[in-house]
Design an enzyme around this catalytic site. Sequence first.
Site, PDB file in Angstrom:
ATOM      1  N   ASP A   1      20.362  14.121 -21.895  1.00  9.25           N
ATOM      2  CA  ASP A   1      18.984  13.942 -21.439  1.00  9.25           C
ATOM      3  C   ASP A   1      18.966  14.070 -19.922  1.00  9.25           C
ATOM      4  O   ASP A   1      19.405  13.172 -19.204  1.00  9.25           O
ATOM      5  CB  ASP A   1      18.483  12.561 -21.890  1.00  9.25           C
ATOM      6  CG  ASP A   1      17.066  12.253 -21.436  1.00  9.25           C
ATOM      7  OD1 ASP A   1      16.596  12.870 -20.457  1.00  9.25           O
ATOM      8  OD2 ASP A   1      16.427  11.381 -22.048  1.00  9.25           O
TER       9      ASP A   1
ATOM     10  N   LYS B   1      10.028  16.561 -16.185  1.00  5.88           N
ATOM     11  CA  LYS B   1       9.711  16.025 -14.858  1.00  5.88           C
ATOM     12  C   LYS B   1       9.614  17.082 -13.763  1.00  5.88           C
ATOM     13  O   LYS B   1       8.574  17.644 -13.517  1.00  5.88           O
ATOM     14  CB  LYS B   1      10.696  14.917 -14.497  1.00  5.88           C
ATOM     15  CG  LYS B   1      10.433  13.600 -15.249  1.00  5.88           C
ATOM     16  CD  LYS B   1      11.267  12.475 -14.690  1.00  5.88           C
ATOM     17  CE  LYS B   1      11.013  11.147 -15.405  1.00  5.88           C
ATOM     18  NZ  LYS B   1       9.705  10.579 -15.139  1.00  5.88           N
TER      19      LYS B   1
ATOM     20  N   PHE C   1      16.876   5.257 -21.799  1.00 10.34           N
ATOM     21  CA  PHE C   1      15.440   5.533 -21.937  1.00 10.34           C
ATOM     22  C   PHE C   1      15.265   7.015 -22.232  1.00 10.34           C
ATOM     23  O   PHE C   1      15.708   7.867 -21.460  1.00 10.34           O
ATOM     24  CB  PHE C   1      14.670   5.167 -20.667  1.00 10.34           C
ATOM     25  CG  PHE C   1      13.179   5.360 -20.818  1.00 10.34           C
ATOM     26  CD1 PHE C   1      12.396   4.365 -21.382  1.00 10.34           C
ATOM     27  CD2 PHE C   1      12.580   6.550 -20.431  1.00 10.34           C
ATOM     28  CE1 PHE C   1      11.026   4.546 -21.543  1.00 10.34           C
ATOM     29  CE2 PHE C   1      11.210   6.740 -20.599  1.00 10.34           C
ATOM     30  CZ  PHE C   1      10.437   5.731 -21.150  1.00 10.34           C
TER      31      PHE C   1
END
Length: 382
Positions: A206, A235, A121
């Site tokens: 990532d 985040k 993802f």
Amino acid sequence: MSHLFPNYVRDEIELVSGKGCYVYDQQGNQYLDFVSGIAVNNLGHQHPKVVNALNQQAAKIWHSSNLYTNSLQENVAKKLAAGKDYVTFFCNSGAEANEAAIKMARKATGREKIISFEQSFHGRTYGALSATGQPQLQQGFLPIVEGFEYLPYNQIEPLKEKLDASVAAVILEVVQGEGGIIPAEKEWLKSVEHHCRANGSLLIIDEIQTGIGRTGDLFAFESYAIDPDIVTVAKALANGIPVGAMLGKKKLAEVFGPGSHGTTFGGNNLAMSVAATVLEEINQEDFLAAVKSKGDYLINELNSLIDKSEKVLAVRGKGLMIGIELDSADSLKQVLNNLKTNNILALKAGATVLRLLPPLIIDQQTLAEGAKKIKESILILK
């Protein structure tokens, strides 16, 4: 009637305040937060130093645009590099950071293909969605961006077969988050790096969910002793203030010259002031060691469930990013409801994995209480 698009399945509770590792809903109910805003509030809620940094900057200037020198950005970029040979582009989210990485890889290499992995993802914008190895998320939005291919995670032979002169980059998560909390095998990841180097392809890591201390290192890739060309973060970088960043080796700096890429809000003054404080608090040897220790404790506690419940198939993770694989989606739904009844908030990863992401500041006693309630919520499953 709601005036919002129904693109989220929302719980009926509304979180209206938080303090430390706890959040409170509109009825005043207290919950132990094992969501952390989906790995965002690594320093918990209302951390005094974070609040102070935000308030101090808010009293000065919020936004100045990237048309002007920004020493706050320089400061955070230096802290992110942490002595490594990286330069940074700031944006507003993880998807934007991955979009920048895709553009960077193609422009730097002159190649088109990007290899990603099944169940990965990387975001929901068109480029990031195209890098995401979950076909069900792409349905309704076809055609996606061309040039992406998805291979099995933790398997090196398929990658060796596909790496050729057309591959600009390989992008991967060190721990697949949304895909089910699946850590990379060290030998596999080292081999991926080796074959990328040999093929002239860039390695993009990532770290949107795994970065900023979540796994017990500033970046999860550090425990694998690899040296990626590009790293993306977001985040937890500003503990809830929107921000993202793409780090790239200094040799790539000339690829993103004036006019090549940009953002209006990326690296704004509020986000940078908070991000600097977050990095100062988290990137400390004792703090990160404590995250590893607490993660080891929680995984050890939860591993006892495998022998006690036929509903539990596996427990896995790194640091305080932990998944419990259950036997069905129905079991997962029941556990999440049981946890909420026990005043703990958690979330899922994939169809059958309970995902646990407590704030990194959680103390041992609170962690033990949480572990006890998690076990109770699973063991009562029929």
